[in-house]
Design a protein around this motif. Structure first.
Motif, PDB file in Angstrom:
ATOM      1  N   GLU A   1       0.756  -1.108  -0.081  1.00 26.16           N
ATOM      2  CA  GLU A   1       0.001   0.084   0.006  1.00 26.16           C
ATOM      3  C   GLU A   1       0.943   1.147  -0.027  1.00 26.16           C
ATOM      4  O   GLU A   1       0.602   2.056  -0.768  1.00 26.16           O
ATOM      5  N   LEU A   2       1.847   1.408   0.706  1.00 28.17           N
ATOM      6  CA  LEU A   2       2.725   2.405   0.678  1.00 28.17           C
ATOM      7  C   LEU A   2       3.611   2.604  -0.758  1.00 28.17           C
ATOM      8  O   LEU A   2       3.909   3.643  -1.185  1.00 28.17           O
ATOM      9  N   ILE A   3       3.959   1.415  -1.197  1.00 28.22           N
ATOM     10  CA  ILE A   3       4.390   1.476  -2.418  1.00 28.22           C
ATOM     11  C   ILE A   3       3.332   2.225  -3.566  1.00 28.22           C
ATOM     12  O   ILE A   3       3.856   3.183  -4.302  1.00 28.22           O
ATOM     13  N   ARG A   4       2.321   1.542  -3.396  1.00 26.98           N
ATOM     14  CA  ARG A   4       1.231   2.468  -4.444  1.00 26.98           C
ATOM     15  C   ARG A   4       0.921   3.760  -4.099  1.00 26.98           C
ATOM     16  O   ARG A   4       0.881   4.645  -5.241  1.00 26.98           O
ATOM     17  N   LYS A   5       0.991   4.274  -2.882  1.00 23.48           N
ATOM     18  CA  LYS A   5       0.941   5.683  -2.564  1.00 23.48           C
ATOM     19  C   LYS A   5       2.066   6.251  -3.184  1.00 23.48           C
ATOM     20  O   LYS A   5       1.840   7.689  -3.534  1.00 23.48           O
ATOM     21  N   ARG A   6       3.253   5.809  -2.954  1.00 22.72           N
ATOM     22  CA  ARG A   6       4.550   6.296  -3.480  1.00 22.72           C
ATOM     23  C   ARG A   6       4.280   6.679  -4.899  1.00 22.72           C
ATOM     24  O   ARG A   6       4.377   7.785  -5.444  1.00 22.72           O
ATOM     25  N   GLU A   7       4.052   5.832  -5.674  1.00 10.32           N
ATOM     26  CA  GLU A   7       3.742   5.424  -7.188  1.00 10.32           C
ATOM     27  C   GLU A   7       2.710   6.671  -7.430  1.00 10.32           C
ATOM     28  O   GLU A   7       2.898   7.402  -8.713  1.00 10.32           O
ATOM     29  N   ALA A   8       1.524   6.842  -6.770  1.00 14.86           N
ATOM     30  CA  ALA A   8       0.549   7.839  -6.955  1.00 14.86           C
ATOM     31  C   ALA A   8       1.074   9.117  -6.832  1.00 14.86           C
ATOM     32  O   ALA A   8       0.775  10.090  -7.589  1.00 14.86           O
ATOM     33  N   ALA A   9       1.676   9.285  -5.789  1.00 10.55           N
ATOM     34  CA  ALA A   9       2.449  10.756  -5.639  1.00 10.55           C
ATOM     35  C   ALA A   9       3.357  11.073  -6.667  1.00 10.55           C
ATOM     36  O   ALA A   9       3.510  12.296  -7.494  1.00 10.55           O
ATOM     37  N   ARG A  10       4.215  10.282  -7.367  1.00  9.81           N
ATOM     38  CA  ARG A  10       4.994  10.458  -8.372  1.00  9.81           C
ATOM     39  C   ARG A  10       4.409  10.724  -9.692  1.00  9.81           C
ATOM     40  O   ARG A  10       4.812  11.584 -10.484  1.00  9.81           O
ATOM     41  N   LYS A  11       3.245  10.075  -9.854  1.00 14.49           N
ATOM     42  CA  LYS A  11       2.520  10.367 -11.103  1.00 14.49           C
ATOM     43  C   LYS A  11       2.073  11.768 -11.203  1.00 14.49           C
ATOM     44  O   LYS A  11       1.940  12.059 -12.200  1.00 14.49           O
TER      45      LYS A  11
END
Length: 72
Positions: A27-37
């Motif tokens: 979930e943290l990795i997904r949140k990080r990816e969303a922030a990067r996008k």
């Protein structure tokens, strides 16, 4: 489960089962990816640092997506 504090809305625990930890890390990795996008690199960097410090997880951004590994 013993909850001590939270990191980006997810609990950090001193003792937690491996399955739950894996779900939290993903979930943290997904949140990080969303922030990067959306160009929120400050948040993405904070999540990366938190994963390293709290879970010993190192992320690597590749052309195929994010790869991660757990350090000992």
């Amino acid at each position: 489960m013993i909850i001590e504090k939270s990191f980006y809305g997810l609990p950090l625990a001193s003792r937690i089962c491996k399955t739950k930890l894996s779900e939290e890390i993903m979930e943290l990795i997904r949140k990080r990816e969303a922030a990067r996008k959306v160009g929120d690199f400050k948040t993405a960097d904070q999540i990366r640092t938190g994963l390293r410090e709290e879970y010993n997880i190192v992320l690597e951004d590749t052309e195929d997506g994010v790869k991660w590994k757990k350090l000992k």
